[in-house]
Design a protein around this motif. Sequence first.
Motif, PDB file in Angstrom:
ATOM      1  N   TRP A 144      30.556  50.980  39.884  1.00  0.00           N
ATOM      2  CA  TRP A 144      31.464  50.487  38.860  1.00  0.00           C
ATOM      3  C   TRP A 144      31.665  51.562  37.800  1.00  0.00           C
ATOM      4  O   TRP A 144      30.895  52.526  37.722  1.00  0.00           O
ATOM      5  N   ILE A 275      35.051  47.250  39.433  1.00  0.00           N
ATOM      6  CA  ILE A 275      33.839  47.105  40.241  1.00  0.00           C
ATOM      7  C   ILE A 275      34.302  47.232  41.689  1.00  0.00           C
ATOM      8  O   ILE A 275      35.127  46.433  42.148  1.00  0.00           O
ATOM      9  N   PHE A 345      36.851  44.626  32.916  1.00  0.00           N
ATOM     10  CA  PHE A 345      36.863  44.787  34.367  1.00  0.00           C
ATOM     11  C   PHE A 345      38.099  44.154  34.997  1.00  0.00           C
ATOM     12  O   PHE A 345      38.467  43.028  34.656  1.00  0.00           O
TER      13      PHE A 345
END
Length: 366
Positions: A144, A275, A345
């Motif tokens: 990530w 991710i 994210f």
Amino acid sequence: MAGSVSRSGGEMVIRRLAVLVSLFAGILLSVSCSKKTPSLNLLVWEGYADPSFVHAFEEQYHCKVSATYMGSSDELTTKLRGGSAGNYDVISPSSDVATAIAAAGLALPLDLSQIPSYSQLSPQLTSLTLVRINGQVYGVPFMWGPDPLIYDTTAFPKTPDTWNILWDPKYRGKISVWDDLSTVYMTAQILGFDKPEPSQLYNLTDEQLDAVKKKLLELKPNVRKMWSTGGELTNLFQNHEVVAAIGWPLMTNQLRKINFPVGETIPKENTTGWIDHLMITAGSENKELAHKFLEYMVQAQTQKKVTDVTGYTPANPQAAKYMTPDEIKSLHLDDVDNYQKRLYFWQNVPRRAKYNEIWNEVKAAQ
């Protein structure tokens, strides 16, 4: 006469033996040829099939790993939906498409008993619902990281603290952005659409998308080129065609290795992040070997080696055991919670087609 008969009989026996030997040799050859080396085909991001860590897996399992690198999440999904799923065994979708791939039945539910190192992975990542459907897990978190601002330190003696420098007229023709929807996410963030809820970046209204389009059209005079592969952006910096870009830590890593004066930062507006998961395609004919590959890739020692190549943060925190204090600090493994607060994210984008429509209009505009 008797001697000649005996001689001809002997020759016949020899000829028969020769035929038998040649038939036996042919059988042996065909058997050995049928024992082909098993192969594992990957469709992954750059840096995820480097020989520095893949070779040991090939040696251990007497197989061949072949990789095709993808340039964007949409390229991956297009290939999978276009009937190419059976051509690949393992894929590495990012968090904005992983859910859709699992939901569409393009990936295989994993047998976690075959991936014992899964239990070592960061609970912050494994607890997310991105790759969980009906109680089944479709992917293992792998790496990530952020989408940082990368810059040439000779052009910016002081670290730039805002994404807005990309729009500064003095950098006309000297900027690069990724040919990917993440540039839409980043622009929405600069416009403040991440407040009060960062997930709004992945659920923009038509009005917000229009504002993003307008902002991106204003950026176009500054864009030297939209990059599509990491190597392409590295070359743009190396050839002094650009001085700043939205990129990945991979490029920063590559540029540092050739002693290019490169800097990397997360501006005050924060940034998006991703991710990457490893998944096994539903059409894979090497599911057992693919499970072994996933297990190998999330082991702490392998994760350290992947980090050495990419500059990304490993999903297995135990990789820190093999790192220096400086490496741990640079990857933010010493303060993961606070660092992740600065990264929004990527999430599933329900209106992905509309986002792509806006992005394609921006690219087509003169």
